[in-house]
Design an enzyme around this catalytic site. Structure first.
Site, PDB file in Angstrom:
ATOM      1  N   CYS A 101     -17.031  35.095 -26.290  1.00 61.54           N
ATOM      2  CA  CYS A 101     -16.539  36.372 -25.755  1.00 61.54           C
ATOM      3  C   CYS A 101     -17.631  37.442 -25.583  1.00 61.54           C
ATOM      4  CB  CYS A 101     -15.396  36.895 -26.604  1.00 61.54           C
ATOM      5  SG  CYS A 101     -15.598  36.643 -28.361  1.00 61.54           S
ATOM      6  N   HIS A 114     -15.621  44.039 -26.815  1.00 62.34           N
ATOM      7  CA  HIS A 114     -16.935  43.797 -27.420  1.00 62.34           C
ATOM      8  C   HIS A 114     -17.990  44.598 -26.652  1.00 62.34           C
ATOM      9  CE1 HIS A 114     -15.175  40.827 -29.887  1.00 62.34           C
ATOM     10  NE2 HIS A 114     -15.720  39.714 -29.407  1.00 62.34           N
TER      11      HIS A 114
HETATM   12  P1  NAP Z   1      -5.991  32.199 -33.425  1.00 55.23           P
HETATM   13  O1  NAP Z   1      -5.267  33.475 -33.187  1.00 55.23           O
HETATM   14  O2  NAP Z   1      -6.384  31.854 -34.824  1.00 55.23           O
HETATM   15  O3  NAP Z   1      -5.103  30.973 -32.823  1.00 55.23           O
HETATM   16  C1  NAP Z   1      -5.448  29.626 -33.057  1.00 55.23           C
HETATM   17  C2  NAP Z   1      -4.475  28.679 -32.377  1.00 55.23           C
HETATM   18  O4  NAP Z   1      -4.842  27.324 -32.761  1.00 55.23           O
HETATM   19  C3  NAP Z   1      -3.007  28.861 -32.804  1.00 55.23           C
HETATM   20  O5  NAP Z   1      -2.160  28.580 -31.710  1.00 55.23           O
HETATM   21  C4  NAP Z   1      -2.831  27.785 -33.880  1.00 55.23           C
HETATM   22  O6  NAP Z   1      -1.492  27.317 -34.002  1.00 55.23           O
HETATM   23  C5  NAP Z   1      -3.692  26.672 -33.331  1.00 55.23           C
HETATM   24  N1  NAP Z   1      -4.093  25.766 -34.406  1.00 55.23           N
HETATM   25  C6  NAP Z   1      -4.758  26.073 -35.547  1.00 55.23           C
HETATM   26  N2  NAP Z   1      -4.874  24.965 -36.315  1.00 55.23           N
HETATM   27  C7  NAP Z   1      -4.272  23.951 -35.646  1.00 55.23           C
HETATM   28  C8  NAP Z   1      -4.035  22.564 -35.915  1.00 55.23           C
HETATM   29  N3  NAP Z   1      -4.453  22.001 -37.053  1.00 55.23           N
HETATM   30  N4  NAP Z   1      -3.383  21.828 -34.986  1.00 55.23           N
HETATM   31  C9  NAP Z   1      -2.953  22.388 -33.831  1.00 55.23           C
HETATM   32  N5  NAP Z   1      -3.125  23.703 -33.509  1.00 55.23           N
HETATM   33  C10 NAP Z   1      -3.784  24.467 -34.418  1.00 55.23           C
HETATM   34  O7  NAP Z   1      -7.337  32.128 -32.583  1.00 55.23           O
HETATM   35  P2  NAP Z   1      -7.713  32.860 -31.190  1.00 55.23           P
HETATM   36  O8  NAP Z   1      -8.450  34.106 -31.445  1.00 55.23           O
HETATM   37  O9  NAP Z   1      -6.506  32.873 -30.305  1.00 55.23           O
HETATM   38  O10 NAP Z   1      -8.804  31.847 -30.615  1.00 55.23           O
HETATM   39  C11 NAP Z   1      -8.441  30.609 -30.012  1.00 55.23           C
HETATM   40  C12 NAP Z   1      -9.705  29.880 -29.555  1.00 55.23           C
HETATM   41  O11 NAP Z   1     -10.364  30.687 -28.578  1.00 55.23           O
HETATM   42  C13 NAP Z   1     -10.727  29.674 -30.684  1.00 55.23           C
HETATM   43  O12 NAP Z   1     -11.392  28.452 -30.487  1.00 55.23           O
HETATM   44  C14 NAP Z   1     -11.666  30.847 -30.534  1.00 55.23           C
HETATM   45  O13 NAP Z   1     -12.943  30.598 -31.067  1.00 55.23           O
HETATM   46  C15 NAP Z   1     -11.698  31.006 -29.023  1.00 55.23           C
HETATM   47  N6  NAP Z   1     -12.022  32.360 -28.553  1.00 55.23           N
HETATM   48  C16 NAP Z   1     -11.384  33.458 -29.066  1.00 55.23           C
HETATM   49  C17 NAP Z   1     -11.715  34.722 -28.570  1.00 55.23           C
HETATM   50  C18 NAP Z   1     -11.068  36.001 -29.073  1.00 55.23           C
HETATM   51  O14 NAP Z   1     -11.507  37.092 -28.655  1.00 55.23           O
HETATM   52  N7  NAP Z   1     -10.056  35.954 -29.944  1.00 55.23           N
HETATM   53  C19 NAP Z   1     -12.658  34.838 -27.569  1.00 55.23           C
HETATM   54  C20 NAP Z   1     -13.279  33.706 -27.053  1.00 55.23           C
HETATM   55  C21 NAP Z   1     -12.933  32.479 -27.554  1.00 55.23           C
HETATM   56  P3  NAP Z   1      -0.497  27.882 -35.174  1.00 55.23           P
HETATM   57  O15 NAP Z   1      -0.116  29.281 -34.773  1.00 55.23           O
HETATM   58  O16 NAP Z   1       0.653  26.947 -35.106  1.00 55.23           O
HETATM   59  O17 NAP Z   1      -1.246  27.832 -36.462  1.00 55.23           O
END
Ligand code: NAP
Length: 348
Positions: free
Chosen positions: A150, A243
């Site tokens: 990001c 950011h």
């Molecule tokens: P988050 O809020 O922690 O969401 C994570 C997701 O992954 C949830 O849907 C969760 O499902 C699922 N998950 C976790 N453990 C799992 C498992 N064992 N099996 C299947 N599903 C699982 O994270 P986020 O911020 O949305 O980020 C998601 C991805 O995008 C990450 O890889 C992160 O590094 C990337 N990213 C995030 C941002 C940002 O600004 N937030 C920016 C760029 C990239 P449950 O709800 O069922 O646990």
């Protein structure tokens, strides 16, 4: 692409990025969300019965869907957005690509794989050509495309606009929002009234390496990384979304400040030419006020898709400095994947 909407699915639909994808896809002219997957904690439950954390209304059609487990590969539609936690994204995304699904991922796991395009549609749309080599080498009937970290999106958009001036050295210090850590993210007692000069998961390395892949050239079936150097320092700050990247840049051709600001302001690329549904009219919004950009005032502008630039001025060490800022969950994640998918669909 407008006759009938293509069915799409979201892996990790319950997280911060997944929910933004649901919101951005609600009225999408080309895509329609028909399938959702997340962890065993959410699988089997109606999406509307899980916590919705955005200030917009949960789209009723999506809310009625039942969340699938991650191993329900055969039920998934052809196009999948992945917003999975990195702990599971690696193997899961490969399983879906091998099973004929086109996966457009936010996760870090495969970004630096030489056979996986890492794409910002305004910066390196031609890197999608790598998909032929990917399918051949991996034997996949589907495919895997990634968008950058990001903060890297913000840095690489600026450098993409300045590419003609041949960047040589870049120093970047980031001030990163809390939503970048996912939900629930950083503990409130750690975050409030504080600056944390460390973000786990190799955040600094991602900015330093992904930027060079993004600004690299697609040649003879592979990506040749750019040969300039980036040094990054990252900080978590108590900002909800957006950011900020404070950058000093050495530009090889030594342009005037006017040339630099004109290049940023006039920057336009393939998404704008193709008029993709999620493309911002101006990928970079140039601010002239001395106290902009600010996350609170600017991050949501244009649906969160532009990168903002301001305070463009001389740097006594590297020649040029500026402040850039972008919405980390939209331009840095959900919107980045959506624009990649739109570019892929438009190029078919
Ligand atoms: P988050 O809020 O922690 O969401 C994570 C997701 O992954 C949830 O849907 C969760 O499902 C699922 N998950 C976790 N453990 C799992 C498992 N064992 N099996 C299947 N599903 C699982 O994270 P986020 O911020 O949305 O980020 C998601 C991805 O995008 C990450 O890889 C992160 O590094 C990337 N990213 C995030 C941002 C940002 O600004 N937030 C920016 C760029 C990239 P449950 O709800 O069922 O646990």
């Amino acid at each position: 692409m407008t006759a009938s909407r293509l069915d799409v699915g979201i892996l990790g639909a319950t997280g911060i990025v997944g929910q933004h994808l649901v919101a951005m896809l609600a009225e999408h002219p080309w895509f329609r969300v028909t399938w959702l997957a997340a962890s065993e904690r959410s699988a089997g439950r109606r999406y509307a019965d899980l916590a919705w954390r955005l200030p917009t209304r949960l789209p009723a059609e999506t809310g009625a869907l039942t969340v699938s487990p991650l191993d329900a590969v055969k039920d998934a539609p052809t196009l999948l957005f992945s917003a999975l936690d990195a702990s599971v994204a690696g193997d899961a995304e490969i399983a879906f690509a091998a099973a004929g699904r086109d996966v457009v991922s936010n996760a870090r796991n495969h970004r630096m794989d030489p056979l996986v395009p890492l794409v910002i549609p305004e910066v390196n749309p031609d890197h999608l050509s790598l998909l032929d080599a990917q399918r051949l080498a991996r034997g996949w009937t589907g495919s895997l495309v990634t968008n950058p970290n990001c903060s890297t999106v913000v840095v690489a958009m600026v450098l993409g606009a300045l590419r003609q001036f041949q960047p040589k050295r870049v120093m970047v210090t980031t001030l990163q929002a809390l939503s970048g850590a996912g939900y629930p993210g950083v503990a409130s007692l750690d975050a409030l009234g504080n600056v944390i000069p460390f973000i786990g998961g190799g955040e600094e390395e991602k900015i330093e390496t992904e930027t060079l892949k993004l600004l690299g050239r697609y040649e003879d079936g592979e990506i040749r990384h750019a040969d300039f150097v980036v040094s990054a320092q990252v900080n978590r700050v108590p900002v909800p979304d957006g950011h900020t990247a404070v950058m000093s840049i050495d530009l090889g051709t030594g342009p005037s400040l006017e040339e630099v600001t004109a290049a940023l302001e006039s920057f336009t690329a393939e998404p704008q030419k193709r008029d993709l549904p999620s493309a911002p009219a101006h990928p970079i919004v140039l601010h002239t006020a001395q106290d902009r950009p600010q996350p609170r005032l600017d991050a949501a502008f244009g649906g969160g898709m532009p990168v903002h630039c301001g305070r463009v001025r001389r740097c006594p060490i590297l020649g040029y400095k500026l402040v850039a800022m972008g919405h980390n969950v939209v331009r840095g994640a959900a919107g980045a994947a959506l624009l990649n998918a739109e570019l892929m669909a438009a190029r078919l």
